[in-house]
Design a protein around this motif. Structure first.
Motif, PDB file in Angstrom:
ATOM      1  N   VAL A 120       0.861  -1.186   0.000  1.00 40.35           N
ATOM      2  CA  VAL A 120       0.000   0.000   0.000  1.00 40.35           C
ATOM      3  C   VAL A 120       0.898   1.237   0.000  1.00 40.35           C
ATOM      4  O   VAL A 120       1.761   1.379   0.875  1.00 40.35           O
ATOM      5  N   PRO A 121       0.745   2.135  -0.969  1.00 45.23           N
ATOM      6  CA  PRO A 121       1.579   3.342  -0.992  1.00 45.23           C
ATOM      7  C   PRO A 121       1.260   4.264   0.177  1.00 45.23           C
ATOM      8  O   PRO A 121       0.093   4.462   0.522  1.00 45.23           O
ATOM      9  N   VAL A 122       2.311   4.813   0.777  1.00 42.48           N
ATOM     10  CA  VAL A 122       2.156   5.789   1.857  1.00 42.48           C
ATOM     11  C   VAL A 122       2.509   7.183   1.352  1.00 42.48           C
ATOM     12  O   VAL A 122       1.730   8.121   1.475  1.00 42.48           O
ATOM     13  N   ALA A 123       3.705   7.319   0.752  1.00 42.28           N
ATOM     14  CA  ALA A 123       4.120   8.628   0.240  1.00 42.28           C
ATOM     15  C   ALA A 123       5.348   8.481  -0.647  1.00 42.28           C
ATOM     16  O   ALA A 123       6.212   7.636  -0.386  1.00 42.28           O
ATOM     17  N   MET A 124       5.406   9.315  -1.667  1.00 39.60           N
ATOM     18  CA  MET A 124       6.649   9.485  -2.401  1.00 39.60           C
ATOM     19  C   MET A 124       7.641  10.161  -1.461  1.00 39.60           C
ATOM     20  O   MET A 124       7.272  11.046  -0.681  1.00 39.60           O
ATOM     21  N   LEU A 125       8.898   9.747  -1.515  1.00 37.65           N
ATOM     22  CA  LEU A 125       9.923  10.382  -0.694  1.00 37.65           C
ATOM     23  C   LEU A 125      10.787  11.328  -1.528  1.00 37.65           C
ATOM     24  O   LEU A 125      10.843  12.522  -1.264  1.00 37.65           O
ATOM     25  N   VAL A 126      11.455  10.778  -2.524  1.00 34.01           N
ATOM     26  CA  VAL A 126      12.321  11.601  -3.369  1.00 34.01           C
ATOM     27  C   VAL A 126      12.263  11.103  -4.806  1.00 34.01           C
ATOM     28  O   VAL A 126      11.885   9.959  -5.075  1.00 34.01           O
ATOM     29  N   VAL A 127      12.651  11.980  -5.705  1.00 33.77           N
ATOM     30  CA  VAL A 127      12.962  11.581  -7.075  1.00 33.77           C
ATOM     31  C   VAL A 127      14.477  11.590  -7.189  1.00 33.77           C
ATOM     32  O   VAL A 127      15.134  12.586  -6.863  1.00 33.77           O
ATOM     33  N   ASP A 128      15.019  10.480  -7.608  1.00 33.04           N
ATOM     34  CA  ASP A 128      16.464  10.304  -7.674  1.00 33.04           C
ATOM     35  C   ASP A 128      17.014  10.886  -8.974  1.00 33.04           C
ATOM     36  O   ASP A 128      16.269  11.201  -9.910  1.00 33.04           O
ATOM     37  N   THR A 129      18.318  11.041  -9.027  1.00 37.45           N
ATOM     38  CA  THR A 129      19.016  11.428 -10.250  1.00 37.45           C
ATOM     39  C   THR A 129      19.871  10.251 -10.682  1.00 37.45           C
ATOM     40  O   THR A 129      20.779   9.836  -9.953  1.00 37.45           O
ATOM     41  N   ILE A 130      19.561   9.691 -11.841  1.00 40.27           N
ATOM     42  CA  ILE A 130      20.318   8.564 -12.376  1.00 40.27           C
ATOM     43  C   ILE A 130      21.252   9.078 -13.467  1.00 40.27           C
ATOM     44  O   ILE A 130      20.837   9.865 -14.329  1.00 40.27           O
ATOM     45  N   VAL A 131      22.489   8.639 -13.429  1.00 36.18           N
ATOM     46  CA  VAL A 131      23.480   9.128 -14.392  1.00 36.18           C
ATOM     47  C   VAL A 131      24.152   7.971 -15.117  1.00 36.18           C
ATOM     48  O   VAL A 131      24.193   6.836 -14.625  1.00 36.18           O
ATOM     49  N   ILE A 132      24.659   8.282 -16.289  1.00 37.82           N
ATOM     50  CA  ILE A 132      25.551   7.376 -17.012  1.00 37.82           C
ATOM     51  C   ILE A 132      26.952   7.914 -16.779  1.00 37.82           C
ATOM     52  O   ILE A 132      27.234   9.088 -17.048  1.00 37.82           O
ATOM     53  N   CYS A 133      27.816   7.072 -16.240  1.00 39.93           N
ATOM     54  CA  CYS A 133      29.167   7.524 -15.935  1.00 39.93           C
ATOM     55  C   CYS A 133      30.183   6.510 -16.447  1.00 39.93           C
ATOM     56  O   CYS A 133      29.830   5.397 -16.857  1.00 39.93           O
ATOM     57  N   ALA A 134      31.438   6.904 -16.433  1.00 37.64           N
ATOM     58  CA  ALA A 134      32.501   6.047 -16.953  1.00 37.64           C
ATOM     59  C   ALA A 134      33.768   6.277 -16.156  1.00 37.64           C
ATOM     60  O   ALA A 134      33.921   7.304 -15.479  1.00 37.64           O
ATOM     61  N   ASN A 135      34.682   5.318 -16.251  1.00 29.41           N
ATOM     62  CA  ASN A 135      35.977   5.546 -15.618  1.00 29.41           C
ATOM     63  C   ASN A 135      36.843   6.417 -16.527  1.00 29.41           C
ATOM     64  O   ASN A 135      36.519   6.636 -17.702  1.00 29.41           O
ATOM     65  N   SER A 136      37.924   6.903 -15.987  1.00 31.95           N
ATOM     66  CA  SER A 136      38.740   7.879 -16.711  1.00 31.95           C
ATOM     67  C   SER A 136      39.401   7.315 -17.955  1.00 31.95           C
ATOM     68  O   SER A 136      39.831   8.071 -18.836  1.00 31.95           O
ATOM     69  N   GLY A 137      39.466   5.991 -18.066  1.00 32.43           N
ATOM     70  CA  GLY A 137      40.112   5.385 -19.222  1.00 32.43           C
ATOM     71  C   GLY A 137      39.231   5.253 -20.448  1.00 32.43           C
ATOM     72  O   GLY A 137      39.713   4.899 -21.534  1.00 32.43           O
ATOM     73  N   VAL A 138      37.948   5.530 -20.315  1.00 34.00           N
ATOM     74  CA  VAL A 138      37.019   5.418 -21.444  1.00 34.00           C
ATOM     75  C   VAL A 138      37.142   6.656 -22.328  1.00 34.00           C
ATOM     76  O   VAL A 138      37.037   7.788 -21.849  1.00 34.00           O
ATOM     77  N   ASP A 139      37.352   6.433 -23.614  1.00 26.77           N
ATOM     78  CA  ASP A 139      37.570   7.529 -24.557  1.00 26.77           C
ATOM     79  C   ASP A 139      36.239   8.097 -25.049  1.00 26.77           C
ATOM     80  O   ASP A 139      35.910   8.033 -26.241  1.00 26.77           O
ATOM     81  N   ALA A 140      35.458   8.633 -24.117  1.00 24.48           N
ATOM     82  CA  ALA A 140      34.176   9.256 -24.456  1.00 24.48           C
ATOM     83  C   ALA A 140      33.781  10.185 -23.322  1.00 24.48           C
ATOM     84  O   ALA A 140      33.878   9.809 -22.148  1.00 24.48           O
ATOM     85  N   ASN A 141      33.330  11.382 -23.688  1.00 23.21           N
ATOM     86  CA  ASN A 141      32.919  12.357 -22.685  1.00 23.21           C
ATOM     87  C   ASN A 141      31.473  12.798 -22.845  1.00 23.21           C
ATOM     88  O   ASN A 141      30.995  13.631 -22.067  1.00 23.21           O
ATOM     89  N   ASP A 142      30.788  12.269 -23.859  1.00 18.94           N
ATOM     90  CA  ASP A 142      29.380  12.594 -24.061  1.00 18.94           C
ATOM     91  C   ASP A 142      28.684  11.390 -24.680  1.00 18.94           C
ATOM     92  O   ASP A 142      29.324  10.394 -25.038  1.00 18.94           O
ATOM     93  N   MET A 143      27.359  11.474 -24.823  1.00 18.52           N
ATOM     94  CA  MET A 143      26.590  10.333 -25.308  1.00 18.52           C
ATOM     95  C   MET A 143      26.943   9.957 -26.737  1.00 18.52           C
ATOM     96  O   MET A 143      27.029   8.770 -27.078  1.00 18.52           O
ATOM     97  N   SER A 144      27.161  10.935 -27.594  1.00 22.58           N
ATOM     98  CA  SER A 144      27.481  10.632 -28.991  1.00 22.58           C
ATOM     99  C   SER A 144      28.770   9.829 -29.092  1.00 22.58           C
ATOM    100  O   SER A 144      28.845   8.825 -29.814  1.00 22.58           O
ATOM    101  N   ALA A 145      29.786  10.258 -28.347  1.00 20.37           N
ATOM    102  CA  ALA A 145      31.064   9.549 -28.376  1.00 20.37           C
ATOM    103  C   ALA A 145      30.936   8.163 -27.754  1.00 20.37           C
ATOM    104  O   ALA A 145      31.533   7.194 -28.235  1.00 20.37           O
ATOM    105  N   LEU A 146      30.140   8.058 -26.698  1.00 19.32           N
ATOM    106  CA  LEU A 146      29.959   6.762 -26.046  1.00 19.32           C
ATOM    107  C   LEU A 146      29.237   5.784 -26.963  1.00 19.32           C
ATOM    108  O   LEU A 146      29.613   4.606 -27.056  1.00 19.32           O
TER     109      LEU A 146
END
Length: 325
Positions: A120-146
């Protein structure tokens, strides 16, 4: 089987027959003891942070201890079983990411719970922020490059994801662009973050709170926010929608749920108190610093979100097909 809508309707009728809207119900016999907030995530992530920050303030307001009981693993199924098996349903509640209710039903042929009957729902608490991230060795800094990298060298890339809808949506886009980097499953998001930093995996879809300290330390880089717009917490990072991938945009919520059959007056009191908690300036500050947007509201609103997102994911699962299952 009773639908979420029917449960919400019955709850509203019970609330209307009780005290006036917006007023706290005086329950001298509740809470009678410690409240338990069961979560499907290990310490350190967005769900755990939300439960602990809100739980601390809730304890102050109720005058009773509130403990967070972490039961990670199996996409939240372990936590759901613990929650539904607890003896004291009037003092045991579930703080969970939405995937337990809106993703597992389309990802598992059989579940030990019914998301429409048992919660049974009681209450929404938060809306999260989901991200796409990479380690420093990945040769891509934006979605197009990825995307180019995943198409050209899919066999050289390994990725992981937080459970539920983020993983489902990323699988869906991979199918659309005909790229198949190796998916590596993890029991806990924190374990995946450790391997991402070490270079054992290359890409990760994760809650911002789970990776932000390492982004600030320069160990990881952010590629995009999985939303229709940029996040106030990281305004320099583009959204997937503006990068040309609107199917990746999502509304990742964390909500508070009770067991079916919990007394209506308890549900009303808890909704009132949790909304007051989310309005507290210190609580809001702590959550927003982690990329979490406090979202107080009614049981009806949360029930509508669950029903709508479940339908969306059923349609998405049909597109993803065998890759997901």
């Amino acid at each position: 089987m009773r639908s979420f809508g029917l449960q919400i309707g019955l709850l509203i009728l019970a609330l209307i027959s009780g005290s006036g809207a917006g007023q706290s119900v005086i329950l001298p016999s509740w809470p009678a003891r410690t409240l338990s907030l069961i979560t499907p995530a290990p310490p350190g992530g967005a769900v755990d942070l939300t439960a602990r920050v809100a739980g601390d303030k809730l304890a102050e307001r109720l005058g009773r201890p509130v403990v967070v009981d972490s039961r990670p693993g199996a996409d939240g199924i372990i936590a759901a079983e613990a929650f539904l098996g607890a003896k004291d349903k009037d003092h045991t509640f579930l703080v969970t990411f939405g995937g337990l209710l809106i993703n597992n039903p389309v990802s598992y042929e059989k579940l030990p719970y019914d998301p429409e009957r048992d919660f049974v729902p009681v209450a929404m608490l938060v809306v999260d922020t989901i991200v796409i991230c990479a380690n420093s060795g990945v040769d891509a800094n934006d979605m197009s490059a990825l995307v180019r990298l995943m198409r050209v060298r899919p066999e050289a890339l390994r990725w992981a994801s937080a459970p539920g809808e983020p993983r489902l949506r990323f699988f869906g886009v991979l199918k659309e662009i005909d790229a198949r980097p190796l998916y590596v499953p993890y029991k806990a998001t924190s374990q995946a973050v450790t391997d991402l930093i070490a270079g054992r995996i290359d890409i990760m879809v994760a809650p911002l709170a789970s990776v932000l300290p390492n982004v600030r330390a320069g160990k990881l880089k952010l590629i995009a926010v999985m939303a229709g717009q940029r996040s106030p917490a990281i305004p320099d990072v583009p959204s997937v929608a503006e990068a040309g991938f609107p199917r990746l945009a999502m509304l990742p919520f964390i909500g508070l749920f009770a067991r079916s059959g919990t007394r209506a007056d308890i549900l009303e009191r808890l909704n009132y108190e949790i909304n007051a908690v989310l309005a507290d300036p210190d609580v809001r500050r702590r959550l927003m610093e982690a990329g979490l947007s406090p979202s107080p509201g009614t049981p009806t609103a949360l029930g509508s979100v669950v029903a709508g997102k479940l339908q969306e994911n059923r349609e998405l699962a049909r597109i993803v097909g065998p890759i997901w299952h």
